[in-house]
Design a protein around this motif. Structure first.
Motif, PDB file in Angstrom:
ATOM      1  N   GLN B 141       0.765  -1.140  -0.028  1.00 24.81           N
ATOM      2  CA  GLN B 141       0.187   0.155  -0.016  1.00 24.81           C
ATOM      3  C   GLN B 141       0.888   1.413  -0.127  1.00 24.81           C
ATOM      4  O   GLN B 141       0.596   2.265  -0.819  1.00 24.81           O
ATOM      5  CB  GLN B 141      -1.104  -0.090   1.214  1.00 24.81           C
ATOM      6  N   ARG B 142       2.011   1.255   0.773  1.00 23.46           N
ATOM      7  CA  ARG B 142       3.024   2.325   1.090  1.00 23.46           C
ATOM      8  C   ARG B 142       3.737   2.573  -0.405  1.00 23.46           C
ATOM      9  O   ARG B 142       3.882   3.723  -0.853  1.00 23.46           O
ATOM     10  CB  ARG B 142       3.675   2.380   2.032  1.00 23.46           C
ATOM     11  N   VAL B 143       3.870   1.481  -1.010  1.00 22.11           N
ATOM     12  CA  VAL B 143       4.478   1.564  -2.357  1.00 22.11           C
ATOM     13  C   VAL B 143       3.507   2.278  -3.179  1.00 22.11           C
ATOM     14  O   VAL B 143       3.890   3.262  -4.051  1.00 22.11           O
ATOM     15  CB  VAL B 143       5.193   0.112  -2.792  1.00 22.11           C
ATOM     16  N   ALA B 144       2.461   1.896  -3.298  1.00 17.60           N
ATOM     17  CA  ALA B 144       1.377   2.434  -4.184  1.00 17.60           C
ATOM     18  C   ALA B 144       1.339   3.868  -3.932  1.00 17.60           C
ATOM     19  O   ALA B 144       1.274   4.785  -4.854  1.00 17.60           O
ATOM     20  CB  ALA B 144       0.115   1.653  -3.867  1.00 17.60           C
ATOM     21  N   LEU B 145       1.286   4.140  -2.672  1.00 16.53           N
ATOM     22  CA  LEU B 145       1.178   5.894  -2.385  1.00 16.53           C
ATOM     23  C   LEU B 145       2.535   6.665  -2.645  1.00 16.53           C
ATOM     24  O   LEU B 145       2.205   7.598  -3.390  1.00 16.53           O
ATOM     25  CB  LEU B 145       0.979   5.913  -0.671  1.00 16.53           C
ATOM     26  N   ALA B 146       3.335   5.934  -2.516  1.00 17.32           N
ATOM     27  CA  ALA B 146       4.925   6.585  -2.908  1.00 17.32           C
ATOM     28  C   ALA B 146       5.036   6.793  -4.475  1.00 17.32           C
ATOM     29  O   ALA B 146       5.164   7.894  -4.928  1.00 17.32           O
ATOM     30  CB  ALA B 146       6.083   5.622  -2.569  1.00 17.32           C
ATOM     31  N   ARG B 147       4.346   5.567  -5.092  1.00 17.34           N
ATOM     32  CA  ARG B 147       4.307   5.869  -6.719  1.00 17.34           C
ATOM     33  C   ARG B 147       3.475   6.896  -6.965  1.00 17.34           C
ATOM     34  O   ARG B 147       3.756   7.614  -8.198  1.00 17.34           O
ATOM     35  CB  ARG B 147       3.697   4.372  -6.942  1.00 17.34           C
ATOM     36  N   ALA B 148       2.441   7.132  -6.419  1.00 13.17           N
ATOM     37  CA  ALA B 148       1.402   8.304  -6.537  1.00 13.17           C
ATOM     38  C   ALA B 148       1.877   9.580  -6.476  1.00 13.17           C
ATOM     39  O   ALA B 148       1.261  10.465  -7.244  1.00 13.17           O
ATOM     40  CB  ALA B 148       0.128   7.770  -5.995  1.00 13.17           C
ATOM     41  N   LEU B 149       2.711   9.797  -5.302  1.00 10.46           N
ATOM     42  CA  LEU B 149       3.131  10.963  -4.840  1.00 10.46           C
ATOM     43  C   LEU B 149       4.619  11.755  -5.411  1.00 10.46           C
ATOM     44  O   LEU B 149       4.869  12.671  -5.541  1.00 10.46           O
ATOM     45  CB  LEU B 149       3.434  11.025  -3.149  1.00 10.46           C
ATOM     46  N   VAL B 150       5.313  10.437  -6.215  1.00 14.34           N
ATOM     47  CA  VAL B 150       6.663  10.865  -6.466  1.00 14.34           C
ATOM     48  C   VAL B 150       6.673  11.967  -7.574  1.00 14.34           C
ATOM     49  O   VAL B 150       7.553  12.749  -7.573  1.00 14.34           O
ATOM     50  CB  VAL B 150       7.232   9.532  -7.064  1.00 14.34           C
TER      51      VAL B 150
END
Lengths: 543, 351
Positions: B141-150
């Motif tokens: 989930q946090r990878v997905a979030l990082a990917r969206a924020l980057v």
């Protein structure tokens, strides 16, 4: 979907006025190749229609007594084979799934294995066993010094061979239905006071009917498009008569008329078959342990059951392999020179490899369009690419022969035209594995790429293709293996002097040099074992 | 406003009712907004419309001042400044954590530092080389979030991001994710059907039903002043009682008493007009001095609270009122109780 020309005109007008949106959502790098593929795939049928339409005596040819006779022959053969396969396969399925038959697991494999015998090999084996100069014929003439006519040719032989070759299609679908059945339904019926016999007829059997119908229609289709078995057993069904008309060069237009009637017949069966299939089958089975199905105890009935299974396996599996081995060993003992022409094996391999590579490049955009950009228009395009599923090999070959001779003489009897025919015939082979791998991938992962600012092309290249690589390899392998087994298109379209494994078997069998057919026949059995193994392991993965 | 939707409508072919029906709202920079509604209410479609994964049939969407979708303009998703976290995360299984996060970055040199910075923000700096399959659900989930924020998008869209996590982890991830989003000053739109989640994480909630917006407001406004009976019963539990406007034009007369609703949606109503009021279960108190008497029909012990259903039989009508009581209080089915209504928490509902 019905589409009338007036509708198309209306739609174009609406489109111009901006009241109708462009019916495709796909990007150009998918859509344009698919349109080309669809056009190419529809070429044989289109050209066949044009050719028949152009003939002045079209109606006379169509209503010839011979046409009617061939039609009746073909329908009778397809009907008889379908009925006999159902009669064999339903009891086999039930015995191997729902009873305590001794060695049930082994029988369930052995009864399925005849799927690996290509019809060319089945026809060869039957002739080489019971036909002129076959094992039985040799034995009787040697032993009793009498001559006799082996009565296997014609309807009986074609029916027997095709039944033994194609019953596994019904077996497969009925077994699938039996295995997928929910045990709790039968248990519910028991708690409602029904006897096991009542349960079979009221609960189990009604649920098998779609599977029987689906399998039976596949058998009918197999019979209609089969060329090798009916020709080697000299039964005048469409494929053989079309070939003879063409070869004899008496009247090539008549060959086209017959081909068109055959196409209509297969299309009718295909449309029935599609209706029994319903929608995509790629649903995953829900989690949770599946309970074992109740087994019926056979008691003394196990002996007749065992004899039944043994006879089927002997005839459908041991016979073709055994006959090939017999002739191989006999050839080795007698020092036959042409046990295997390496040139033929190489040619088959070469042509199949090219077809697999080109085929997968062509199939990929079609699969993507059909899975990711579903619309009425895209499913129409997709359906066209399934032409090879409905078109018997001999029909595609014939149409391309005429096309090549009239419009593309530089391509006629060259490798590109042969590969083109193979692709028309076997493109659908790759579609299944490509589509299911795309369906399993799910669109979210591609959408994720879009929301990260990547172009659709980049996503295709670095996300989709790497992730569906197993599906791509499977599809390519299936095209490769099916191409290796192809006969009629190879005979009609191959470059002059081109020998393949299949033409070797054909020539050897028709000339009764059975020894020369033995090794190619065994090779084809091995090759088709591979393709079957791929299909099954793929099916397991999708659950 | 960093995002503005006006009259956005989406029709799917084959459906008579639009999936999204004339939806308008705005999101300010740095806000966390939640689209809340039952399944099938169009909230996910709305999110996909903002992302550009669907094209609106009508209306207009503006992101950072740029019109990305309208009758005559269309910006495809890859050219919009959005990041999206999918319900199933949609991580690329063949790429490492680092490659997943860097997938959409163009500049190879600068991206290395950016990837690390973002992964540090989500607390995964030590997992850069791992593959998604090697991570726990919360980490994915946090990878997905990082990917969206980057890529520092104008807005991060999160589609039911916690629904795949089990209960115990969900609470923690909810806090973590909102903390990360706040810390990175990102603007976020969540989609959820969990009213508790919506109330706890949002600056603003947009309640949707059948493709339409039912109500927009802060969590407190949504809970305390539901504008429609749908909102009153979907967000938290509610006792809905019919009444009529009193002669003062403000109070509402009901069978259970007369209430002067502090927050009225009864503007423009004339004395004598019919209205419905919403009484939250926590504004009902079991009290020996209470004016309303009834019989306990049901007792639902929930650990931190006990819900009781009190049947109040009046001359014409019977009411089953849901009341929150302190679980220390022993109440049995069949008990006769008196209840009091705290007038401050009664809201009039415009139907």
């Amino acid at each position: 979907m019905e589409l009338k020309f007036s509708d198309i005109g209306d739609k174009i007008n609406l489109f111009r006025k901006g009241q109708l949106t462009w019916p495709f959502k796909a990007p150009a790098f998918i859509l344009i190749p698919v349109v080309f593929v669809a056009l190419a795939m529809s070429l044989p049928l289109f050209y066949l229609i044009i050719r028949v339409w152009g003939a002045e005596d079209f109606l006379d040819l169509l209503l010839r007594e011979q046409t009617i006779r061939v039609l009746l022959n073909t329908v009778a053969l397809a009907g008889a084979v379908t009925l006999s396969t159902i009669t064999i396969a339903v009891p086999l399925a039930w015995l191997t799934v729902r009873t305590d038959l001794p060695g049930r697991r082994i029988w369930s494999i052995l009864t399925m294995v005849p799927l690996v015998i290509p019809s060319l090999v089945g026809g060869f084996a039957f002739v080489a066993a019971f036909g002129y100069g076959g094992i039985v014929h040799l034995f009787i003439t040697d032993l009793f010094n009498i001559s006799y006519n082996p009565g296997i040719y014609g309807f009986f032989g074609a029916w027997a061979v095709l039944t033994l070759l194609s019953y596994p299609y019904v077996l497969l679908s009925v077994r699938g239905a039996l295995l997928g059945m929910d045990q709790s339904q039968e248990e519910a019926a028991r708690t409602l006071g029904q006897s096991p016999w009542q349960i079979f007829w009221k609960v189990t059997f009604p649920q098998l009917r779609p599977a029987i119908a689906g399998g039976g229609l596949l058998v009918a289709l197999y019979t209609l498009s089969d060329f090798a078995a009916v020709s080697l057993l000299q039964f005048d069904s469409f494929t053989r008569v079309i070939f003879l008309q063409y070869r004899g060069s008496f009247n090539r237009t008549y060959a086209s008329v017959l081909a068109l009637v055959l196409v209509l017949l297969t299309m009718f069966i295909v449309s029935l078959e599609m209706r029994t299939r319903g929608k995509d089958r790629y649903h995953k089975v829900g989690s949770g342990a599946k309970r074992k199905l109740m087994k019926v105890s056979l008691g003394y009935w196990k002996w007749p059951a065992l004899i039944f299974c043994t006879i089927i396996v002997l005839l459908a599996l041991v016979l073709p392999v055994g006959v090939s081995l017999f002739w191989l060993i006999r050839g080795l003992i007698q020092g036959e020179v042409f046990i295997l022409r390496w040139e033929a094996a190489f040619n088959s391999f070469y042509a199949a490899s090219i077809t697999a590579i080109v085929g997968i490049i062509v199939a990929l955009p079609v699969a993507i369009l059909s899975v990711r950009y579903k619309s009425k228009a895209s499913s129409l395009l997709e359906k066209v690419t399934y032409a090879g599923y409905a078109l018997p090999g001999i029909v595609v070959a014939l149409s391309l022969v005429f096309f090549g001779a009239n419009y593309a003489s530089s391509l006629y009897q060259t490798m590109p035209l042969l590969v083109f025919a193979y692709i028309i015939l076997f493109l659908p082979q790759a579609m299944g594995s490509l589509r299911s791998s795309l369906l399993q991938l799910g669109p979210n992962i591609e959408d994720a790429g879009l929301t990260m600012g990547c172009s659709r092309f980049k996503i295709l290249r670095s996300v989709t293709i790497p992730l569906i690589r197993p599906g791509i390899l499977t599809g390519a392998a299936l095209i490769f293996l099916t191409t290796m087994k192809e006969l009629p298109a190879t005979m009609l379209l191959s470059p002059i002097g081109f020998r393949s494994l299949t033409t070797e078997i054909w020539n050897a069998t028709t000339e009764a040099f059975y020894t020369r057919a033995a090794v190619p026949a065994l090779l084809l059995v091995i090759i088709s074992s591979f393709s079957l193994w791929i299909l099954f392991s793929q099916e397991e993965k999708s659950y | 406003m960093i995002i503005e939707l006006s009259n956005v409508t989406k029709n799917f072919s084959g459906f008579e009712v639009p999936a999204v029906n004339k939806v308008s709202f705005g999101v300010e920079a740095g806000q966390i907004v939640t689209l809340l509604g039952p399944s099938g209410c169009g909230k996910t479609t709305l999110l996909r419309l903002i992302a550009g994964l669907e094209r609106p049939s009508d209306g207009e969407i503006v992101i950072r001042g740029e019109r990305v979708a309208s009758k005559d303009s269309w910006i495809p998703p890859e050219k919009r400044s959005v990041g999206m976290v999918f319900q199933d995360y949609a991580l690329f299984p063949h790429l490492s954590v680092e490659e997943n996060v860097g997938f959409g970055l163009k500049d190879k040199k600068g991206s290395k530092a950016k990837i690390l910075e973002t992964l540090e923000l989500v607390g995964l700096a030590s997992q850069v080389k791992k593959y998604p399959a090697e991570l726990s659900g919360g980490q994915q989930q946090r990878v997905a979030l990082a990917r969206a924020l980057v890529r520092d998008p104008a807005v991060v869209l999160l589609d039911e991001p916690f629904s795949n996590l089990d209960m115990s982890l969900r609470e923690k991830m909810r806090r973590d994710v909102t903390r990360i989003i706040r810390k990175s000053n990102a603007t976020a739109i969540f989609v959820t059907h969990d009213q508790e989640e919506a109330l706890s994480i949002s600056d603003k909630i947009i309640v949707m039903n059948e493709g339409k917006v039912e109500q927009k407001g802060t969590p407190r406004e949504i809970y305390e002043i539901p504008e429609t009976t749908f909102v009153a019963s979907f967000v938290g539990q509610s006792n809905l009682v019919d009444g009529i406007i009193d002669s003062d034009g403000k109070s509402v007369i009901t069978d259970l008493g007369t209430f002067s609703c502090q927050h009225q949606h009864t503007k423009g109503k004339q004395p004598g007009d019919k209205v419905t009021i919403s009484i939250r279960p926590n504004s009902l108190k079991v009290d020996p001095q209470g004016s309303i008497e009834g019989i306990v029909e049901d007792v639902l012990y929930k650990g931190d609270i006990t819900d009781i259903v009190v049947r109040v039989s009046l001359d014409e009508k019977t009411y089953n009122l849901l009341v929150h009581v302190n679980p220390e209080r022993i109440i049995k089915r069949g008990d006769e109780v008196s209840i009091n209504i705290m007038p401050t928490c009664v809201a009039g509902v415009a139907k």
